[in-house]
Design a protein around this motif. Structure first.
Motif, PDB file in Angstrom:
ATOM      1  N   ILE A  12       0.771  -1.207  -0.086  1.00  0.00           N
ATOM      2  CA  ILE A  12       0.093  -0.029   0.139  1.00  0.00           C
ATOM      3  C   ILE A  12       0.801   1.432   0.042  1.00  0.00           C
ATOM      4  O   ILE A  12       0.437   2.256  -0.585  1.00  0.00           O
ATOM      5  CB  ILE A  12      -0.997   0.145   1.134  1.00  0.00           C
ATOM      6  N   TYR A  13       1.933   1.099   0.786  1.00  0.00           N
ATOM      7  CA  TYR A  13       2.974   2.375   0.831  1.00  0.00           C
ATOM      8  C   TYR A  13       3.717   2.497  -0.657  1.00  0.00           C
ATOM      9  O   TYR A  13       3.842   3.659  -1.256  1.00  0.00           O
ATOM     10  CB  TYR A  13       3.996   2.159   1.605  1.00  0.00           C
ATOM     11  N   LEU A  14       3.966   1.373  -1.525  1.00  0.00           N
ATOM     12  CA  LEU A  14       4.539   1.386  -2.560  1.00  0.00           C
ATOM     13  C   LEU A  14       3.516   1.900  -3.496  1.00  0.00           C
ATOM     14  O   LEU A  14       3.886   2.856  -4.416  1.00  0.00           O
ATOM     15  CB  LEU A  14       5.152  -0.027  -3.029  1.00  0.00           C
ATOM     16  N   ARG A  15       2.319   1.679  -3.587  1.00  0.00           N
ATOM     17  CA  ARG A  15       1.318   2.203  -4.445  1.00  0.00           C
ATOM     18  C   ARG A  15       1.274   3.526  -4.132  1.00  0.00           C
ATOM     19  O   ARG A  15       0.994   4.283  -5.166  1.00  0.00           O
ATOM     20  CB  ARG A  15      -0.157   1.570  -4.190  1.00  0.00           C
ATOM     21  N   GLN A  16       0.972   3.999  -2.921  1.00  0.00           N
ATOM     22  CA  GLN A  16       0.934   5.336  -2.567  1.00  0.00           C
ATOM     23  C   GLN A  16       1.904   6.154  -3.508  1.00  0.00           C
ATOM     24  O   GLN A  16       1.756   7.318  -3.967  1.00  0.00           O
ATOM     25  CB  GLN A  16       0.712   5.469  -1.309  1.00  0.00           C
ATOM     26  N   MET A  17       3.200   5.802  -3.077  1.00  0.00           N
ATOM     27  CA  MET A  17       4.600   6.645  -3.483  1.00  0.00           C
ATOM     28  C   MET A  17       4.308   6.525  -5.139  1.00  0.00           C
ATOM     29  O   MET A  17       4.858   7.423  -5.757  1.00  0.00           O
ATOM     30  CB  MET A  17       5.627   6.229  -2.751  1.00  0.00           C
ATOM     31  N   GLY A  18       3.975   5.360  -5.765  1.00  0.00           N
ATOM     32  CA  GLY A  18       3.929   5.181  -7.165  1.00  0.00           C
ATOM     33  C   GLY A  18       2.858   6.268  -7.684  1.00  0.00           C
ATOM     34  O   GLY A  18       3.118   7.128  -8.700  1.00  0.00           O
ATOM     35  N   LEU A  19       1.745   6.551  -7.152  1.00  0.00           N
ATOM     36  CA  LEU A  19       0.773   7.477  -7.578  1.00  0.00           C
ATOM     37  C   LEU A  19       0.898   8.858  -7.413  1.00  0.00           C
ATOM     38  O   LEU A  19       0.812   9.662  -8.082  1.00  0.00           O
ATOM     39  CB  LEU A  19      -0.661   7.148  -6.969  1.00  0.00           C
ATOM     40  N   TYR A  20       1.940   8.997  -6.261  1.00  0.00           N
ATOM     41  CA  TYR A  20       2.288  10.531  -6.062  1.00  0.00           C
ATOM     42  C   TYR A  20       3.159  10.758  -7.074  1.00  0.00           C
ATOM     43  O   TYR A  20       3.300  11.939  -7.649  1.00  0.00           O
ATOM     44  CB  TYR A  20       3.157  10.719  -4.648  1.00  0.00           C
TER      45      TYR A  20
END
Length: 69
Positions: free
Chosen positions: A20-28
Protein backbone atom coordinates in the motif's frame (compact mmCIF):
# COMPACT_ATOMS: atom_id res chain seq x y z
CA UNK A 1 8.84 12.96 -2.58
CA UNK A 2 9.29 12.03 1.06
CA UNK A 3 6.48 10.58 3.12
CA UNK A 4 6.76 10.12 6.87
CA UNK A 5 5.75 6.72 8.23
CA UNK A 6 5.43 5.65 11.86
CA UNK A 7 5.47 1.85 11.60
CA UNK A 8 6.92 0.13 14.63
CA UNK A 9 9.22 -1.49 13.95
CA UNK A 10 9.90 -0.21 10.43
CA UNK A 11 11.08 -2.62 7.74
CA UNK A 12 14.81 -3.21 7.49
CA UNK A 13 14.89 -2.85 3.68
CA UNK A 14 12.60 -2.08 0.75
CA UNK A 15 11.51 -5.70 0.43
CA UNK A 16 9.59 -5.26 3.70
CA UNK A 17 7.69 -2.12 2.69
CA UNK A 18 3.93 -2.65 2.59
CA UNK A 19 2.48 -2.73 -0.94
CA UNK A 20 0.00 0.00 0.00
CA UNK A 21 2.92 2.37 0.69
CA UNK A 22 4.57 1.46 -2.61
CA UNK A 23 1.30 2.09 -4.43
CA UNK A 24 0.82 5.41 -2.64
CA UNK A 25 4.30 6.61 -3.56
CA UNK A 26 3.89 5.40 -7.15
CA UNK A 27 0.70 7.39 -7.55
CA UNK A 28 2.28 10.50 -6.03
CA UNK A 29 5.18 10.11 -8.43
CA UNK A 30 2.89 9.72 -11.45
CA UNK A 31 1.01 12.88 -10.49
CA UNK A 32 4.22 14.88 -10.17
CA UNK A 33 5.50 13.56 -13.51
CA UNK A 34 2.44 15.13 -15.12
CA UNK A 35 2.97 18.45 -13.33
CA UNK A 36 6.76 18.52 -13.81
CA UNK A 37 7.53 16.44 -16.92
CA UNK A 38 11.07 17.82 -17.22
CA UNK A 39 12.04 16.77 -13.67
CA UNK A 40 13.30 13.46 -12.34
CA UNK A 41 11.05 12.28 -9.51
CA UNK A 42 12.54 10.23 -6.67
CA UNK A 43 10.61 8.78 -3.75
CA UNK A 44 11.54 7.89 -0.20
CA UNK A 45 9.96 6.96 3.10
CA UNK A 46 11.16 8.51 6.32
CA UNK A 47 10.63 6.08 9.18
CA UNK A 48 10.02 8.16 12.29
CA UNK A 49 10.59 5.30 14.73
CA UNK A 50 14.31 5.24 13.96
CA UNK A 51 14.73 8.47 11.93
CA UNK A 52 15.83 6.57 8.81
CA UNK A 53 15.22 7.53 5.20
CA UNK A 54 14.64 4.73 2.71
CA UNK A 55 14.71 5.56 -1.00
CA UNK A 56 12.28 3.49 -3.05
CA UNK A 57 13.45 2.22 -6.45
CA UNK A 58 11.30 3.41 -9.35
CA UNK A 59 10.67 -0.11 -10.64
CA UNK A 60 9.29 -1.11 -7.26
CA UNK A 61 6.79 1.74 -6.93
CA UNK A 62 5.72 1.64 -10.58
CA UNK A 63 5.34 -2.12 -10.37
CA UNK A 64 2.84 -1.55 -7.55
CA UNK A 65 0.64 0.66 -9.76
CA UNK A 66 1.11 -0.66 -13.30
CA UNK A 67 -2.38 -2.15 -13.34
CA UNK A 68 -3.92 1.12 -12.06
CA UNK A 69 -2.45 3.62 -14.52
Amino acid sequence: IVDYKTNRPPPVDVSGVARIYLRQMGLYSEALKIIYPQKQIRTALLWTDDARMMELPADLIYGAIDHLV
